[in-house]
Design a protein around this motif. Structure first.
Motif, PDB file in Angstrom:
ATOM      1  N   THR A 235       1.181  -1.170   0.310  1.00 33.50           N
ATOM      2  CA  THR A 235       0.243   0.151   0.198  1.00 33.50           C
ATOM      3  C   THR A 235       1.099   1.595   0.017  1.00 33.50           C
ATOM      4  O   THR A 235       0.644   2.196  -0.875  1.00 33.50           O
ATOM      5  CB  THR A 235      -0.529   0.039   1.145  1.00 33.50           C
ATOM      6  N   LEU A 236       2.471   1.098   0.817  1.00 34.03           N
ATOM      7  CA  LEU A 236       2.666   2.251   0.550  1.00 34.03           C
ATOM      8  C   LEU A 236       3.062   2.360  -0.805  1.00 34.03           C
ATOM      9  O   LEU A 236       3.648   3.562  -0.868  1.00 34.03           O
ATOM     10  CB  LEU A 236       3.935   1.705   1.934  1.00 34.03           C
ATOM     11  N   SER A 237       3.899   1.440  -1.219  1.00 32.41           N
ATOM     12  CA  SER A 237       4.546   1.246  -2.751  1.00 32.41           C
ATOM     13  C   SER A 237       3.259   1.560  -3.349  1.00 32.41           C
ATOM     14  O   SER A 237       3.444   3.123  -4.475  1.00 32.41           O
ATOM     15  CB  SER A 237       4.692  -0.107  -3.026  1.00 32.41           C
ATOM     16  N   SER A 238       1.736   2.055  -3.052  1.00 33.67           N
ATOM     17  CA  SER A 238       1.182   2.113  -4.082  1.00 33.67           C
ATOM     18  C   SER A 238       1.322   3.884  -3.998  1.00 33.67           C
ATOM     19  O   SER A 238       1.108   4.585  -5.115  1.00 33.67           O
ATOM     20  CB  SER A 238       0.103   1.526  -3.907  1.00 33.67           C
ATOM     21  N   LEU A 239       0.859   4.553  -2.639  1.00 32.58           N
ATOM     22  CA  LEU A 239       0.761   5.668  -2.121  1.00 32.58           C
ATOM     23  C   LEU A 239       1.569   6.874  -2.866  1.00 32.58           C
ATOM     24  O   LEU A 239       1.602   7.528  -3.765  1.00 32.58           O
ATOM     25  CB  LEU A 239       0.464   6.038  -0.385  1.00 32.58           C
ATOM     26  N   LEU A 240       2.958   6.272  -2.307  1.00 27.36           N
ATOM     27  CA  LEU A 240       3.909   6.647  -3.314  1.00 27.36           C
ATOM     28  C   LEU A 240       3.989   7.115  -4.603  1.00 27.36           C
ATOM     29  O   LEU A 240       4.114   7.886  -4.783  1.00 27.36           O
ATOM     30  CB  LEU A 240       5.453   5.706  -2.557  1.00 27.36           C
ATOM     31  N   SER A 241       3.751   5.897  -5.258  1.00 30.20           N
ATOM     32  CA  SER A 241       3.864   6.139  -6.714  1.00 30.20           C
ATOM     33  C   SER A 241       2.239   7.136  -7.443  1.00 30.20           C
ATOM     34  O   SER A 241       2.902   8.010  -8.481  1.00 30.20           O
ATOM     35  CB  SER A 241       4.050   4.789  -7.886  1.00 30.20           C
TER      36      SER A 241
END
Ligand code: ADP
Length: 716
Positions: free
Chosen positions: A159-165
């Motif tokens: 989820t963090l990865s997705s929010l960052l992107s």
């Protein structure tokens, strides 16, 4: 106490709702709640179930009734779907006739789905056709419970990865509006701004990739651990299933559950379930951002969503049934393949390769048809779902574009909005692919829990006490493999400790069945079996097995060395004990003549042993076990006289001092038996020593004379 069952056909074979009840020593029968007919049970020998073409009937057989049932009284008619229920009713009524006691009909027999009326599969508390969603959810939670923490960790990372992107579109908008389209900024500031923003975009993307890699690695580890644990659980459970449960399933079916189903469940949970949190959070976060840019455009984006969700819900059940059908066909393919591999010698000997190829082709074609139809269905549905989902995108470009022209929206805002669309559509596309994934997942989940929920060999009543074998007694034992077919009836006898009993009778009389009951592979339907005065059911299985050994006609050797195959009987046996057992079984000499002696590999790709050699290994196993109760099931049939001599010798040594039950086709091989039990049509017809039975001049004497006659004819 429930003693009522339902039948479904009238005397004219029309469908009806009929009830049968055992009440006060009578059977009360009613059709559609009317026309009660009462059948008293006095003067009745048995209630039997007889099958005719297209339907079955319950009939009361009078005492001293004719063997062709011509004087039996019909009670009701029913379709094949009711076979089990009616079989249980017969058991309860027959138990009443024998003992005068009323028993309850087991609840699981009467369990039917309230929605579709189909009977629940044994051991499963859900209708496989209607699929209770709460049941599925409960099972999924049960399954992932041990992995919740690592799964959540992987989920948070992804989820963090997705929010960052998802920060990238915002930075893009800043790049366009703040620098590219800015006319009032000095060149150096624009250049510096562009470089900083591009670097930030790069940093955000790299961090996103970094988190995703860690999450994937974590997810892979959980996924392998979960699949491994699940496979082990199913395999362990299969080992503990009763013979009745095993007989309901084919090898292909069980293999599929251990391999393919665990894989499907694993991949669903870790490849799709893992993203649920990410999809939800990114959907909410992007939704908030989109609303802050333009509430109206956001509304346009989401207009088709309820329609798509409704369609997914509607497709769900159809898709589940489709995958259930595909599962069954795949399982059939596996079973045929398993049979072909196992029976390749018979196939080659009979030259039936082409027939088998055709048979396999047939099921493969069916599987092709079913899976192609599923793929076509999905290939048609999925693009439409995706299309409807994306309709909002056209509207955004159309209306957003005109707002930019009007000046009510900046170019950067429209770019940001359209870039964010990908982020809001990703969870929706994920959702629209769910019916298919869920269809596969739920089919496999149900199949796995069908096994895990199945009742194990009943050890409930075992009290864990030490067990000392003594006399074996059967009291009024009744048993059938199927509830509606009784194989053994009213079997009663006592065998003294250390006695050797020969079981004699025509083929199909029930000799092996009796042995199956002594071995506790099945439980009697009624009556009692005691060993050393204890109900066999109350003896712990492990303790009982330690004291019993069997030599079957067909010897099963595992792939491995001869040593391992003998030591299979007792894993703690020392090499000296294994060799002593082989010697006692007259097997040592031929083993030593083999190229690698006890280390010779047998089984697949190993050394092939003759029938007599295999038999002696099987006897060595039994010797090593040192059992108190020994079963010899046609142990010396199909052997040449010389080998048989060696084996007989080994068997005489083996049976000394042990309670032995021996079945032999050639009655002469039972000459060491203390007594013979003659079984005829599932009942004990004669008991006594060879001399007593010859004097009695009954079935045994007839069988002996017939065999002597045949032997004489062959000699001549
Ligand atoms: P015998 O050993 O005297 O030849 P069995 O005990 O093997 O006879 O069989 C008695 C009856 O039970 C036969 O009618 C046979 O068809 C049936 N039977 C045996 N084994 C099974 C089984 N696993 N499932 C269903 N019926 C069986």
């Amino acid at each position: 106490m429930n003693t009522t069952v339902h039948f479904d056909l009238t005397a004219k074979s029309d469908y009806c709702d009929g009830t049968l009840e055992l009440r006060g020593g009578q059977i009360v029968c009613a059709v559609n709640g009317e026309n009660e007919t009462v059948y008293p049970l006095s003067g009745v020998k048995e209630l039997v179930q007889r099958t005719y073409s297209g339907c079955s009937m319950l009939e009361l057989v009078p005492e001293n009734g004719k063997t062709d049932f011509s004087d039996s009284v019909p009670v009701c008619r029913f379709s094949m779907a009711k076979l089990n229920e009616m079989g249980e009713f017969c058991k309860v009524v027959n138990h009443y006739i024998e003992t005068g006691e009323e028993q309850e009909i087991p609840e699981e027999v009467l369990r039917v789905c309230p929605k579709c009326g189909r009977a629940y599969a044994k051991g499963v508390d859900v209708c496989l056709f209607c699929v209770d969603k709460a049941y599925l959810l409960r099972r999924t939670v049960q399954l992932v419970k041990p992995y919740v923490k690592p799964l959540l960790f992987a989920s948070v990372l992804v989820t963090l990865s997705s929010l960052l992107s998802a920060l990238a579109p915002m930075l893009n908008a800043r790049l366009v509006d703040g620098y590219l389209l800015a006319t009032d900024l000095p060149y150096d500031e624009v250049r510096c701004g562009i470089i900083t923003t591009v670097c930030l975009i790069g940093l955000v993307q790299v961090s996103s990739v970094f988190f995703r890699i860690i999450s994937n690695r974590r997810a892979n580890r959980i996924s392998c651990t979960m699949a491994d644990a699940l496979r082990k659980r199913i395999y362990d459970k299969i080992q503990r299933l009763s013979m009745t449960s095993m007989a309901k399933r084919t090898a292909g079916d069980l293999m599929k559950r251990v391999t393919r189903d665990t894989e499907t469940v694993r991949s669903f949970i870790t490849e799709h379930g893992l993203y649920a949190l990410e999809k939800l959070i990114s959907f909410v976060a992007v939704f908030v951002i989109l609303v802050s840019i333009s509430p109206f455009l956001t509304f346009l984006v989401l207009v088709p969503v309820p329609i798509v969700i409704f369609a997914i819900y509607k497709f769900w059940n159809r898709i589940h049934l489709r995958y259930e059908k595909q599962w069954r066909t795949e399982s059939r393919v596996n079973s045929i393949l398993h049979d072909i591999v196992k029976g390749i010698r018979v196939i080659k000997a009979f030259g039936t390769e082409n027939r088998e190829i055709e048979k396999f082709d047939g099921v493969c074609k069916k599987l092709f048809k079913v899976s192609a139809s599923n793929e076509h269905f999905w290939a048609l549905v999925f693009p439409w779902l995706t299309f409807f989902m994306g309709v909002g995108e056209f509207l955004v470009i159309l209306i957003g574009g005109s707002e930019v022209v009007k000046g009510t929206m900046s170019m950067g805002q429209l770019l940001e909005f359209t870039l964010f669309l990908a982020y809001i559509y990703s969870p929706l596309r994920w959702l629209s692919s769910m019916p298919r994934r869920l269809g596969e997942f739920t089919t496999s989940l149900i199949k796995i829990y069908e096994i895990l929920d199945e009742k194990e060999v009943d050890t409930d009543r075992a009290d864990g006490e030490e067990f000392t074998p003594g006399d074996i007694t059967f009291k009024n034992v009744r048993f059938g493999y199927k509830v509606y077919e009784t194989v053994l009836k009213n079997v009663s006898f006592t065998v003294k400790k250390g006695e050797m009993i020969g079981l004699v009778g025509h083929s199909g009389a029930g000799k092996s069945t009796l042995i199956n009951l002594i071995l506790r592979l099945y439980k009697p339907d009624s009556g009692l079996i005691t060993v050393g005065g204890k109900d066999i059911d109350t003896i712990p299985h492990e303790a009982y097995r330690q004291k019993t050994a069997v030599v079957f006609q067909e010897v099963f050797l595992f792939a491995g060395t001869i040593y391992d195959n003998i030591a299979y009987a007792r894993s703690d046996a020392t090499p000296a004990e294994v060799i002593a057992a082989a010697k006692a079984a007259n097997a040592h000499d031929f083993i030593m003549d083999l190229p690698d002696g006890y280390n010779t590999l047998i089984g697949e790709n190993g050394h092939n042993l003759s029938g007599g050699e295999r038999q002696r290994i099987s006897i060595a196993r039994a010797v090593l076990r040192n059992p108190e109760i020994l079963i010899l099931d046609e142990a010396t049939s199909a052997l040449d006289p010389e080998t048989e001599g060696a084996i007989q010798e080994a068997l005489v040594k083996l049976t000394e001092g042990r309670t032995t039950f021996a079945i032999a086709h050639r009655l002469s091989t039972l000459k060491n038996a203390n007594r013979l039990i003659v079984i005829e049509k599932g009942q004990i017809a004669e008991i006594g020593s060879h001399e007593e039975l010859m004097e009695h001049n009954g079935i045994y004497a007839k069988l002996i004379r017939a065999q002597r006659q045949t032997a004489k004819l062959t000699k001549d």
